[in-house]
Design an enzyme around this catalytic site. Structure first.
Site, short mmCIF file in Angstrom:
data_model
loop_
_atom_site.label_atom_id
_atom_site.label_comp_id
_atom_site.label_asym_id
_atom_site.label_seq_id
_atom_site.Cartn_x
_atom_site.Cartn_y
_atom_site.Cartn_z
N ARG A 201 45.17 50.00 42.82
CA ARG A 201 43.85 50.82 43.58
C ARG A 201 43.94 50.34 44.47
NH1 ARG A 201 39.29 50.36 40.93
NH2 ARG A 201 38.36 51.59 41.81
N ARG B 124 35.91 53.41 49.53
CA ARG B 124 34.39 54.51 49.31
C ARG B 124 33.98 54.98 50.43
NH1 ARG B 124 30.57 49.08 46.83
NH2 ARG B 124 31.72 48.79 44.98
N ARG C 125 49.18 31.44 39.73
CA ARG C 125 49.15 31.24 41.07
C ARG C 125 47.63 30.49 41.25
NH1 ARG C 125 46.81 34.37 44.37
NH2 ARG C 125 46.53 36.73 42.86
N GLU D 76 39.55 28.21 51.13
CA GLU D 76 40.23 29.20 49.89
C GLU D 76 41.63 29.04 50.31
OE1 GLU D 76 37.42 30.62 46.96
OE2 GLU D 76 39.74 31.52 47.33
N TYR E 167 44.21 37.36 33.15
CA TYR E 167 43.30 37.34 34.14
C TYR E 167 42.12 37.69 33.13
CZ TYR E 167 39.37 37.00 37.32
OH TYR E 167 38.01 36.89 37.53
N ASP F 292 37.61 38.34 33.45
CA ASP F 292 36.19 37.79 34.35
C ASP F 292 35.49 37.31 32.80
OD1 ASP F 292 36.07 38.28 36.82
OD2 ASP F 292 35.83 40.41 36.02
#
Ligand code: FDA
Length: 387
Positions: A173, A177, A256, A310, A360, A362
């Site tokens: 997705r 907003r 990565r 970065e 991944y 959090d």
């Protein structure tokens, strides 16, 4: 030395397991091959400016999980920081995630939510049928103009690959907003540790039943807390890379990595915001972090600032693995590794964390999953070996 549990990796997953096991009366040895605890959430004070810098990339804490929020507050308070990101495109600065402010600035319009929704739906209708690659998927979600401005080149820089050559599944997705709300996270709780990540993470390990062994690689056979010395003798929670544990038996999993270029500048404020993305292809980095803005409540010196540029690329041997690439080949390798992981349980080894499960996570997810593992600790520690 007598221990009831060995935890490999002093990241948030490993520290949570160790702290909770110690609270339950177990003696725990934590080993980490780095020279500091805390894993990727570790931060340090820049010696020239006194500004806290997140060594492995920006870490913003956020969660809606009550159990996790209650748990982390045992070790640190949190500031009122709310994360917001901007992006530079075509010499202009836009707010992210794409919202009504971004849309109206980009289209030079003053659409309300319904008009904006209609416009994006119209532009997204350009492509019908199953998207064949990331570009088609993105266009089908937000239309070509927004895709080309904000997604195309940024994605190409992240993956070092033309989005037409990336699989559609890389994105599920692309949030738009239809309000002017540009808060990055929607979670109930958000903030940064009041006195820094290093203080928080060190406090988790500061327990009389926990010994921390830094600069110690579990897979290196030459010490009392190595896999060869411990496996089958004492329960182990392993949070290092799953492929490396098994000697890459099914091949190496793809990751990565990021390169961080840190610079101290002789100005009090470089960009006026913590994170500025660079959406266009003519700039070779993806974003600039300016760490002083993560702590506006602190009294940092006003004549110097620290920025970090970065860049993203695919990880080679020896690079820090940051984000799983997750190609179909990676996924089939992971399934093969999961079978080996299942078998290792018989030797008292449990796998966890982002490297141990190749996903991944959090910070709040790593902590939640560690708390769940601790709920089942009795099963792992049955028989309670010692080394
Ligand atoms: P983590 O990688 O932290 O710890 C694993 C530890 O195991 C490491 O210290 C490593 O040295 C050690 N180890 C590995 N192999 C070993 C071996 N053989 N022997 C001994 N030790 C070994 N999350 C979030 O909530 N908000 C955010 O803003 C961000 N930002 C962010 C930016 C970037 C660039 C990345 C890569 C990640 C984030 N995260 C994040 C995610 C966050 O970093 C993640 O949730 C935690 O690191 C997970 O903790 P773990 O303990 O699973 O792994």
């Amino acid at each position: 030395m007598r221990v009831d549990l060995v935890v490999v990796g002093a990241g948030l997953f490993g520290l949570t397991v160790a702290e909770q096991a110690a609270e339950r009366g177990l003696d725990v040895a934590v080993v980490d091959r780095r020279d500091h605890p805390g894993g990727n959430a570790w931060s340090e004070t820049d010696p020239e400016t006194g500004i806290e810098v997140h060594r492995y990339g920006a870490h913003l804490f956020h969660t809606s999980n009550e159990r996790v929020w209650e748990y982390v507050n045992r070790f640190t308070g949190f500031t009122a920081y709310q994360h917001r990101v901007w992006t530079v495109h075509g010499g202009e600065v836009y707010p992210l995630p794409i919202n009504l402010g971004t849309l109206n600035q980009f289209f030079r319009s003053n659409h309300g939510p319904d008009e904006a929704r209609r416009l994006v739906a119209e532009q997204a209708a350009e492509l019908m049928g199953e998207p064949r690659n990331l570009e088609e998927k993105a266009v089908s979600l937000i239309g070509r103009p927004l895709y080309e401005a904000f997604i195309r080149d940024y994605t190409a820089k992240q993956w070092q690959t033309d989005p037409r050559d990336l699989p559609a599944e890389v994105i599920s997705r692309l949030p738009v907003r239809y309000t002017y709300d540009n808060r990055y996270f929607n979670d109930r709780y958000e903030g940064l540790p009041t006195d820094g990540y290093a203080a928080w993470l060190s406090r988790m390990a500061d327990h009389p039943r926990i010994s921390v062994h830094l600069g110690t690689d579990f897979l290196d056979g030459d010490h009392a807390l190595s896999r060869d010395a411990v496996r089958g003798q004492v329960p182990v929670v392993y949070t290092g890379p799953v492929d490396r544990y098994f000697g890459d038996a099914h091949g190496a999993l793809g990751w990565r990595t990021l390169d961080f270029e840190r610079e101290v500048l002789p100005v009090g404020d470089f960009q006026g915001a913590p994170v500025m993305n660079y959406a266009d292809g003519d700039v070779d980095f993806t974003r600039i972090l300016e760490f002083r803005h993560f702590h506006p409540e602190r009294d940092y010196r006003a004549d110097r600032t620290v920025i970090v540029r970065e860049r993203s690329r695919s990880a080679g041997p020896g690079d820090e693995p940051y984000y799983p690439v997750n190609t179909p080949e990676d996924r089939s390798r992971l399934l093969a590794y999961r079978e080996l992981v299942e078998q290792e349980r018989a030797s008292g080894v449990a796998f966890g964390g982002r490297l141990g499960t190749y996903q991944y996570l959090d910070m709040h997810m790593a902590i939640a999953s560690a708390l769940r593992l601790v709920d089942d600790l009795d099963e792992l520690v049955h028989g309670r070996g010692t080394v």
